[in-house]
Design a protein around this motif. Sequence first.
Motif, PDB file in Angstrom:
ATOM      1  N   ASP A 219       0.823  -1.205   0.000  1.00 20.33           N
ATOM      2  CA  ASP A 219       0.000   0.000   0.000  1.00 20.33           C
ATOM      3  C   ASP A 219       0.862   1.263   0.000  1.00 20.33           C
ATOM      4  O   ASP A 219       0.345   2.364  -0.151  1.00 20.33           O
ATOM      5  CB  ASP A 219      -0.941   0.007   1.210  1.00 20.33           C
ATOM      6  CG  ASP A 219      -2.128  -0.914   1.008  1.00 20.33           C
ATOM      7  OD1 ASP A 219      -2.430  -1.252  -0.154  1.00 20.33           O
ATOM      8  OD2 ASP A 219      -2.752  -1.316   2.004  1.00 20.33           O
ATOM      9  N   GLY A 220       2.164   1.102   0.179  1.00 24.20           N
ATOM     10  CA  GLY A 220       3.110   2.199   0.069  1.00 24.20           C
ATOM     11  C   GLY A 220       3.983   1.994  -1.145  1.00 24.20           C
ATOM     12  O   GLY A 220       3.487   1.765  -2.257  1.00 24.20           O
ATOM     13  N   LEU A 221       5.324   2.057  -0.949  1.00 26.09           N
ATOM     14  CA  LEU A 221       6.271   1.917  -2.050  1.00 26.09           C
ATOM     15  C   LEU A 221       7.232   0.772  -1.774  1.00 26.09           C
ATOM     16  O   LEU A 221       7.931   0.769  -0.758  1.00 26.09           O
ATOM     17  CB  LEU A 221       7.062   3.218  -2.233  1.00 26.09           C
ATOM     18  CG  LEU A 221       8.226   3.198  -3.238  1.00 26.09           C
ATOM     19  CD1 LEU A 221       7.730   2.850  -4.645  1.00 26.09           C
ATOM     20  CD2 LEU A 221       8.956   4.532  -3.241  1.00 26.09           C
ATOM     21  N   TYR A 222       7.262  -0.182  -2.686  1.00 29.99           N
ATOM     22  CA  TYR A 222       8.244  -1.267  -2.690  1.00 29.99           C
ATOM     23  C   TYR A 222       9.231  -0.924  -3.782  1.00 29.99           C
ATOM     24  O   TYR A 222       8.949  -1.072  -4.975  1.00 29.99           O
ATOM     25  CB  TYR A 222       7.542  -2.594  -2.951  1.00 29.99           C
ATOM     26  CG  TYR A 222       8.446  -3.814  -2.988  1.00 29.99           C
ATOM     27  CD1 TYR A 222       8.723  -4.524  -1.834  1.00 29.99           C
ATOM     28  CD2 TYR A 222       8.991  -4.267  -4.194  1.00 29.99           C
ATOM     29  CE1 TYR A 222       9.532  -5.663  -1.872  1.00 29.99           C
ATOM     30  CE2 TYR A 222       9.796  -5.395  -4.239  1.00 29.99           C
ATOM     31  CZ  TYR A 222      10.059  -6.088  -3.073  1.00 29.99           C
ATOM     32  OH  TYR A 222      10.862  -7.218  -3.117  1.00 29.99           O
ATOM     33  N   GLN A 223      10.423  -0.432  -3.392  1.00 34.41           N
ATOM     34  CA  GLN A 223      11.397   0.100  -4.336  1.00 34.41           C
ATOM     35  C   GLN A 223      12.682  -0.704  -4.250  1.00 34.41           C
ATOM     36  O   GLN A 223      13.669  -0.289  -3.661  1.00 34.41           O
ATOM     37  CB  GLN A 223      11.663   1.588  -4.035  1.00 34.41           C
ATOM     38  CG  GLN A 223      12.639   2.270  -4.980  1.00 34.41           C
ATOM     39  CD  GLN A 223      12.108   2.409  -6.392  1.00 34.41           C
ATOM     40  OE1 GLN A 223      10.907   2.604  -6.586  1.00 34.41           O
ATOM     41  NE2 GLN A 223      12.970   2.317  -7.371  1.00 34.41           N
ATOM     42  N   ILE A 224      12.676  -1.898  -4.836  1.00 32.14           N
ATOM     43  CA  ILE A 224      13.860  -2.751  -4.842  1.00 32.14           C
ATOM     44  C   ILE A 224      14.477  -2.659  -6.239  1.00 32.14           C
ATOM     45  O   ILE A 224      14.513  -3.607  -7.020  1.00 32.14           O
ATOM     46  CB  ILE A 224      13.514  -4.189  -4.412  1.00 32.14           C
ATOM     47  CG1 ILE A 224      12.769  -4.168  -3.082  1.00 32.14           C
ATOM     48  CG2 ILE A 224      14.783  -5.033  -4.280  1.00 32.14           C
ATOM     49  CD1 ILE A 224      13.532  -3.481  -1.937  1.00 32.14           C
ATOM     50  N   VAL A 249       2.839   1.004  -4.988  1.00 27.64           N
ATOM     51  CA  VAL A 249       3.736   0.947  -6.144  1.00 27.64           C
ATOM     52  C   VAL A 249       4.758  -0.161  -5.916  1.00 27.64           C
ATOM     53  O   VAL A 249       5.417  -0.210  -4.871  1.00 27.64           O
ATOM     54  CB  VAL A 249       4.460   2.290  -6.361  1.00 27.64           C
ATOM     55  CG1 VAL A 249       5.456   2.189  -7.517  1.00 27.64           C
ATOM     56  CG2 VAL A 249       3.452   3.402  -6.625  1.00 27.64           C
ATOM     57  N   PHE A 250       4.897  -1.032  -6.910  1.00 33.71           N
ATOM     58  CA  PHE A 250       5.856  -2.140  -6.878  1.00 33.71           C
ATOM     59  C   PHE A 250       6.878  -1.913  -7.972  1.00 33.71           C
ATOM     60  O   PHE A 250       6.565  -2.004  -9.161  1.00 33.71           O
ATOM     61  CB  PHE A 250       5.128  -3.470  -7.085  1.00 33.71           C
ATOM     62  CG  PHE A 250       6.016  -4.695  -7.050  1.00 33.71           C
ATOM     63  CD1 PHE A 250       6.028  -5.522  -5.945  1.00 33.71           C
ATOM     64  CD2 PHE A 250       6.834  -5.028  -8.129  1.00 33.71           C
ATOM     65  CE1 PHE A 250       6.837  -6.660  -5.909  1.00 33.71           C
ATOM     66  CE2 PHE A 250       7.640  -6.148  -8.102  1.00 33.71           C
ATOM     67  CZ  PHE A 250       7.646  -6.964  -6.987  1.00 33.71           C
ATOM     68  N   ASN A 251       8.128  -1.614  -7.578  1.00 32.83           N
ATOM     69  CA  ASN A 251       9.226  -1.426  -8.527  1.00 32.83           C
ATOM     70  C   ASN A 251      10.349  -2.397  -8.177  1.00 32.83           C
ATOM     71  O   ASN A 251      10.802  -2.447  -7.033  1.00 32.83           O
ATOM     72  CB  ASN A 251       9.783  -0.003  -8.458  1.00 32.83           C
ATOM     73  CG  ASN A 251       8.788   1.048  -8.907  1.00 32.83           C
ATOM     74  OD1 ASN A 251       7.941   0.785  -9.753  1.00 32.83           O
ATOM     75  ND2 ASN A 251       8.892   2.243  -8.362  1.00 32.83           N
ATOM     76  N   ALA A 252      10.821  -3.141  -9.157  1.00 34.37           N
ATOM     77  CA  ALA A 252      11.932  -4.062  -8.948  1.00 34.37           C
ATOM     78  C   ALA A 252      12.831  -4.031 -10.175  1.00 34.37           C
ATOM     79  O   ALA A 252      12.352  -3.884 -11.307  1.00 34.37           O
ATOM     80  CB  ALA A 252      11.435  -5.480  -8.701  1.00 34.37           C
TER      81      ALA A 252
END
Length: 340
Positions: A219-224, A249-252
Amino acid sequence: YISIENGHTITLPINLSADQIIVQASGVLVLDEKLTVPNGNTIAQDLEVIGTLIDNGDATNGLNFSNGGTWLLGNQGTIIKTWSSSVLPYKENYEGGIATIPNTASWYYRYVGNDNVVTLTENMYYPNLYFESSNGFHAWDATNEFLNGTIGTATIKGNLHVGNSNNGTVEVYHNNTFASPILVIGNVYVGGNSTLRNTSLGGGSGTGFEIKGSEILIDGLYQIDENTVGTTILSGSNLQLVKSTNNGVFNAAHVQLNNANGARIDAIDMNISQTLTFIDGILHTISTQTNKINLTNNAVNAIIDGAAQSATNRYIDGKLQWLLAEGNAYTFPIGANKAT
């Protein structure tokens, strides 16, 4: 023998040496200075936390052990660490070895207004692990706060919670560069306005996470994803749901799917800047939603070992958006979840 009984809270505002301590299920032991636990029980632990231990110690205080003293955390026990005392005594003096810590217990890194909330990553095992704040926003970004190290990684035997408990928001930095990513055997939760990231703070960008739980709620930011570094491995045994209930936001940089039962995105895009690797499993989107797999690397080999045949069990069942370069030939591993 010291027993902190149910419903009682004992606060230690002084340095104390004591052994054969038990904190009962609804008892609370609060350390404001240093508690040293010697070896007074040669056949078992010298401190047992069935209830709650709150460690408010600074860098010279907290929990310490001498002469082989050990401690044990109960199945529903809780550790709450709020300041800069070392985590190393907890790791090195656990009865039976820290790898045996129960997955059903809880460990909180809680910001209450002190400066640094010190953590430990290398070869550390955690039960359910929480990063939270009861005093506004806090970033785990100081040298001894972020998840660092090079010679080993951490295993979270329960769930990982980032900012989805208590009333503040948090930002957690993962800079551990050991070859294997941090292993989360349970689920991952990132609360609204909170962030889990692998941005380098001078020690290198974090390797990433391997997640085995069936729910990844962002529900926040996943910035891997930092300078092409950051791997997320989905390796559960049940269908893994990557989802959001609040515009997360899901960023990988890299995503690997190694789950025979596959993974599904729900109300969130899966943004991948480098590679998507299929080891085993189908990556699903939901036909009634616009959410998609969004791959921004235009290299023809940005998708690795995918094949658009259901027999392979290595493809996308749904929506793929892939940035392309003119003149290149691409293979799209898109299929349907039925026999061909």
